[in-house]
Design an enzyme around this catalytic site. Structure first.
Site, mmCIF file in Angstrom:
data_model
loop_
_atom_site.group_PDB
_atom_site.id
_atom_site.type_symbol
_atom_site.label_atom_id
_atom_site.label_comp_id
_atom_site.label_asym_id
_atom_site.label_seq_id
_atom_site.Cartn_x
_atom_site.Cartn_y
_atom_site.Cartn_z
ATOM 1 N N ARG A 78 37.724 38.150 28.711
ATOM 2 C CA ARG A 78 36.328 37.771 28.873
ATOM 3 C C ARG A 78 35.434 38.925 29.320
ATOM 4 O O ARG A 78 34.411 39.195 28.712
ATOM 5 C CB ARG A 78 36.215 36.648 29.919
ATOM 6 C CG ARG A 78 36.414 35.267 29.378
ATOM 7 C CD ARG A 78 36.798 34.327 30.497
ATOM 8 N NE ARG A 78 38.126 34.691 30.978
ATOM 9 C CZ ARG A 78 39.250 34.294 30.397
ATOM 10 N NH1 ARG A 78 39.194 33.514 29.347
ATOM 11 N NH2 ARG A 78 40.417 34.684 30.842
ATOM 12 N N THR A 79 35.842 39.584 30.387
ATOM 13 C CA THR A 79 34.953 40.597 30.965
ATOM 14 C C THR A 79 34.707 41.741 29.985
ATOM 15 O O THR A 79 33.571 42.164 29.776
ATOM 16 C CB THR A 79 35.542 41.127 32.288
ATOM 17 O OG1 THR A 79 35.868 40.016 33.115
ATOM 18 C CG2 THR A 79 34.577 42.021 33.006
ATOM 19 N N LYS A 107 49.238 60.299 31.269
ATOM 20 C CA LYS A 107 49.787 61.664 31.433
ATOM 21 C C LYS A 107 49.716 62.106 32.887
ATOM 22 O O LYS A 107 49.969 63.259 33.211
ATOM 23 C CB LYS A 107 48.985 62.649 30.573
ATOM 24 C CG LYS A 107 49.039 62.367 29.090
ATOM 25 C CD LYS A 107 48.099 63.346 28.378
ATOM 26 C CE LYS A 107 47.858 62.918 26.938
ATOM 27 N NZ LYS A 107 46.699 63.587 26.363
ATOM 28 N N ARG A 128 37.187 48.645 34.817
ATOM 29 C CA ARG A 128 38.130 47.728 35.490
ATOM 30 C C ARG A 128 39.387 48.528 35.784
ATOM 31 O O ARG A 128 39.898 49.262 34.935
ATOM 32 C CB ARG A 128 38.475 46.533 34.613
ATOM 33 C CG ARG A 128 39.673 45.762 35.195
ATOM 34 C CD ARG A 128 39.883 44.441 34.568
ATOM 35 N NE ARG A 128 38.868 43.502 35.003
ATOM 36 C CZ ARG A 128 38.949 42.188 34.818
ATOM 37 N NH1 ARG A 128 40.001 41.672 34.219
ATOM 38 N NH2 ARG A 128 37.998 41.388 35.231
ATOM 39 N N HIS A 156 34.583 41.754 42.092
ATOM 40 C CA HIS A 156 34.262 41.537 40.672
ATOM 41 C C HIS A 156 32.809 41.051 40.661
ATOM 42 O O HIS A 156 32.526 39.888 40.378
ATOM 43 C CB HIS A 156 35.225 40.486 40.100
ATOM 44 C CG HIS A 156 35.164 40.328 38.611
ATOM 45 N ND1 HIS A 156 34.387 41.128 37.804
ATOM 46 C CD2 HIS A 156 35.776 39.449 37.783
ATOM 47 C CE1 HIS A 156 34.540 40.737 36.546
ATOM 48 N NE2 HIS A 156 35.379 39.722 36.519
#
Lengths: 329, 153
Positions: A78-79, A107, A128, A156
């Site tokens: 969703r986000t 890496k 995120r 959030h």
């Protein structure tokens, strides 16, 4: 008399606009809901409303020539899609990745180096990351604005903003409403952040959970200083009072034993029968994804607004993109 | 019991009015070079301290840094630091907890970015009695016991 009233209204609007512009200038990043005052929150909600009503042909020119980076170091449906859709519908280009394995993190590159690299290619970073505090650090390492799309179990903020927007759309106000939270209140970041934001609106809050998943005590004390707060283990106890029932998912991994989880999980399931005892017009919200806490039979009722809630993520995120990039709406 | 008196130092730092049980904890978090002369007094008579007893640390030839004073504030707020120069008290500092604590405390959250990247820690002080702080990055709140266990040495 009428003229006098018109003049007063005109003056009020003028002040609101004047103030709103000063908020636009103040917002540099969106990292934590704690950083936003009530005026800041209101200013975002007003802009989201304007953007939702704006014709697409006008909207698509707002961020033309801008590049938005969406850096998703952990999975999101969703986000991520909502941010990408929000940016593209404003005419921005979107670059980035949806998995840390697709970045130089694989890496061994540090977060600081990754964001300092990415800022060279874009005007704004949406991020995120599973590590708490990562968005705050990123915002301090780069000059372009950063929007926190979730930093582990911490914050959030855009979820909270779209929750507020959904409540405001449904009731025309947020002030003074009665909001009930159900489920995992101990670990649920959406509940903590929304409760922190709602305290600015003097909304009464009802926390309904198993004692094992109750709201953290320090947060409860903080909320009690600002508004009315009630705690219970009984889902139906305050149902008649509630304007909003905010459901959350109870996560299996929070419990040491499967038996305990199953016992608690089934304590807070809702279906159509709940509406018989609820206040007329009560709305049901959920940050999604759901597991079994809301029966599918509720989906088509007027009370269920959780799919509208996720759709509201687009105008809210568009408002933030515009404000952080200095675009007046 | 015989009254014990400590010999004053000529140059250095005296940390006075420590709660007796905290004197050793304070000593542990200070960066004192091996060659420094240190005098430690515990359960000395005090008219100022509530229980009538105090701890004192005297360090010859050392001046405390800002970080060290912040560390002391977390263990023993309201203690007194005297900077001694040529047998005279050059400066007297009443130890208080600042509004923000920087670089002297580790976050107790293992999933905090300060544990993964090169970041100097910052904490906002939420309360002083009892003490509680919030990490600037992960926003986790720490209380007295966790704070004392996470002072950087």
């Amino acid at each position: 008399m009428l003229n006098q009233k018109v003049d007063q209204t005109f003056l009020f609007c003028w002040f609101v606009l004047l103030f709103s512009d000063s908020v636009v200038g103040e917002l540099e990043d969106i990292v934590s809901i704690r950083d936003l005052s009530k005026k800041g929150l209101d200013s975002i909600l007003v802009r989201a409303e304007k953007l939702e009503a704006m014709p697409l042909e006008k909207k698509v020119k707002l961020l033309k020539g801008k590049v938005v980076s969406c850096l998703f170091f952990e999975p999101s449906t969703r986000t991520r899609l909502s941010f990408e859709a929000a940016a593209k519908l404003l005419g921005a280009e979107v670059i980035g990745f949806a998995d840390a394995k697709a970045s130089s993190t694989a890496k061994g590159e540090s977060l600081s180096d990754t964001v300092k690299t990415v800022e060279r290619y874009c005007d704004l970073i949406v991020m995120r990351h599973p590590v708490e505090g990562s968005a705050r650090l990123a915002s301090e390492r780069v000059k372009v604005p950063v929007i926190n799309a979730g930093d582990g179990p911490n914050q959030h903020p855009t979820q909270t903003l779209l929750d507020l927007y959904t409540i405001k759309k449904a009731f025309g106000k947020i002030n003074g409403l009665n909001i009930g939270f159900v489920g995992d209140l101990k670990y649920g970041r959406t509940v903590h952040s929304l409760a922190e934001a709602l305290k600015h609106y003097k909304a009464a809050m009802y926390f309904i959970s198993h004692p094992f998943l109750a709201m953290p005590k320090d947060l409860l004390e903080e909320l009690k200083e600002e508004t009315q707060v009630y705690e219970t283990t009984k889902l139906r106890k305050y149902l008649r009072n509630l304007d909003v029932l905010y459901m959350t998912r109870i996560q299996r991994e929070r419990f040491p034993y499967l038996v305990e989880y199953e016992k608690v999980r089934d304590e807070y399931l809702i279906d159509k029968s709940i509406l018989e005892r609820a206040k007329k017009g009560m709305k049901i919200m959920h940050p999604l994804p759901r597991v079994n806490e809301i029966d599918y039979g509720l989906d088509d009722t007027e009370n269920a607004i959780y799919f509208e809630q996720l759709a509201n993520g687009v105008p809210v995120r568009q408002a933030l993109l515009c404000m952080l990039l200095g675009v007046k709406i | 019991m015989k009254d014990i008196r400590l010999t004053a130092i000529s140059n250095g730092t005296t940390i006075d009015h420590l709660p007796p049980s905290k004197a050793l904890d304070v000593l542990k978090v200070l960066n004192i070079e091996e060659d420094k002369v240190v005098t430690l007094g515990v359960n000395l008579k005090s008219g100022k301290m509530k229980k009538g007893k105090k701890g004192v640390i005297m360090i010859e030839g050392k001046k405390l840094s800002r970080e060290e004073i912040d560390k002391i504030s977390l263990i023993a707020q309201h203690s007194t630091i005297n900077l001694i120069s040529n047998d005279k008290v050059e400066k007297k500092i009443s130890v208080e907890i600042r509004d923000e604590i920087r670089e002297v405390l580790a976050c107790s959250n293992e999933n905090c970015i300060t544990k993964k990247d090169q970041v100097k820690t910052r904490f906002k002080v939420l309360g002083r009695k009892p003490i509680s702080v919030r990490c600037h990055y992960c926003e986790k709140t720490m209380e007295k016991k966790e704070i004392l266990n996470n002072i950087l040495v």
